[in-house]
Design an enzyme around this catalytic site. Structure first.
Site, PDB file in Angstrom:
ATOM      1  N   GLU A 133       7.098 -68.606  13.547  1.00 46.27           N
ATOM      2  CA  GLU A 133       6.696 -67.541  12.772  1.00 46.27           C
ATOM      3  C   GLU A 133       6.550 -66.351  13.752  1.00 46.27           C
ATOM      4  OE1 GLU A 133       2.158 -65.413  11.558  1.00 46.27           O
ATOM      5  OE2 GLU A 133       2.690 -67.526  11.282  1.00 46.27           O
ATOM      6  N   GLU A 138       1.041 -55.863  13.366  1.00 48.89           N
ATOM      7  CA  GLU A 138      -0.117 -56.573  13.176  1.00 48.89           C
ATOM      8  C   GLU A 138      -1.342 -55.984  13.729  1.00 48.89           C
ATOM      9  OE1 GLU A 138      -1.731 -60.817  11.692  1.00 48.89           O
ATOM     10  OE2 GLU A 138      -0.646 -60.802  13.521  1.00 48.89           O
TER      11      GLU A 138
END
Length: 345
Positions: A133, A138
């Site tokens: 990932e 974010e």
């Protein structure tokens, strides 16, 4: 002598595949054509949301193309949510996967922010977590900067790199819940300052030599990217990455396979809604001091008026055609691991 020797090694990593050709562009009226809508509860990060299916997202204008041709993805800010229910928002996953030897570029003028808000632009392999990932954009709540990270199975490490502009977090084992994080140090990478500066661009190189992420605020975007139709890009023109994960401590071909792209917004959950992560910037958001009760429940406006993505385009490039493969969107189940726990600001 040592500086130039090491810099030369660094340059050779970055330029292992410097030229990339455009293989897919998501933009304009067709932006949503090659994305799957999640259409279910957030079983990934335990957020207090229902990720809408495509028809509901369109009918409620949670995902649409605005008058400027930009894609809008947003949290429902019109519903008065009763206690015990969740708020609607959106998660979309690309139908295409992109193999090692790819570059992804996203141009945005606005990123969701506000108390309880947890937006992300990230990637995952179909057999998560074995396939890795990458978190490109974010942040949570009222953070003022973006946080980048990678997550893998055991064996991939990152000891921090002096050849990046960001600051590495304390975790060096990328299989641990926080992942290997890098905090952005350049201004205007998140929240109101990002929007006030006109937005910006992130570029990610997914290469055998490593994973490298760049960020430019609107005034600093390279000319090669700013061109209306950037059919090719040369990563050697972009300078020092903001996050660098080198393959000498994380074998990319071992820990990563082809990646799907994801855009989502959740609320509260196991990072934004927990303890000091919430209280550090949102303790006074409501009377209870609890993320769900003070934010998700009740009227959506004005609390969620800034909880939206405004995206000009997402472009995918490859160093060797073809690298994009149409797939059926998969839903990785990560209820108690990786992105949802151990996050720190």
């Amino acid at each position: 002598m040592r500086y130039w020797l090491v810099f030369g090694v660094f340059a050779s990593y970055i330029s292992s595949a410097k030229g990339y050709s455009l293989i897919r562009e998501y933009s304009g009226q067709s932006f949503f054509d090659r994305w799957d809508f999640y259409g279910d509860y957030d079983n990934l990060t335990a957020g207090n949301v229902l990720w809408a299916n495509e028809s509901y997202a369109a009918s409620q204008k949670l995902a649409y193309i605005d008058s400027h041709g930009n894609a809008i993805i947003k949290v429902d800010n019109t519903t008065n949510v009763p206690l015990g229910q969740n708020r609607s928002t959106v998660r979309i996953t690309s139908q295409d996967t992109y193999d090692i030897g790819s570059v992804w570029i996203i141009d945005l003028s606005h990123i969701p922010f506000g108390c309880s808000v947890w937006p992300a632009f990230w990637t995952f392999g179909p057999n998560w977590p074995q396939d890795g990932e990458i978190d490109i954009i974010e942040a949570i709540n009222m953070m003022t900067y973006n946080q980048m990270s990678i997550h893998t199975t055991p064996g991939c490490t990152d000891n921090g790199s002096e050849y990046q502009l960001g600051i590495s977090g304390p975790t060096t084992d990328c299989s641990q819940p926080p992942g290997c994080t890098v905090m952005e140090t350049s201004p205007n990478s998140y929240a109101g300052d990002f929007a006030a500066a006109g937005g910006g661009v992130w570029a990610t190189q997914f290469d055998v030599s490593g994973i490298f992420i760049w960020f430019w605020s609107r005034p600093n975007i390279p000319a090669s990217i700013n061109q209306a139709n950037s059919a090719s890009v040369d990563v050697t023109q972009w300078g020092t990455p903001h996050a660098s994960y080198f393959s000498n401590t994380c074998n990319i071909t071992q820990f990563y396979t082809a990646q799907n792209l994801v855009l989502d917004i959740t609320l509260c959950g196991v990072w934004a809604g927990v303890g000091s992560n919430y209280a550090s910037t949102c303790a006074n958001a409501g009377p209870t001091g609890q993320c769900y009760e003070d934010c998700v429940v009740g009227p959506g406006s004005p609390r969620y008026d800034d909880a939206y993505f405004n995206i000009s385009y997402v472009r995918a490039y490859t160093s060797a055609l073809p690298s994009a493969t149409a797939t059926t969107s998969s839903h990785p189940t990560r209820v108690t691991t990786t992105r949802q726990s151990g996050k720190s600001t």
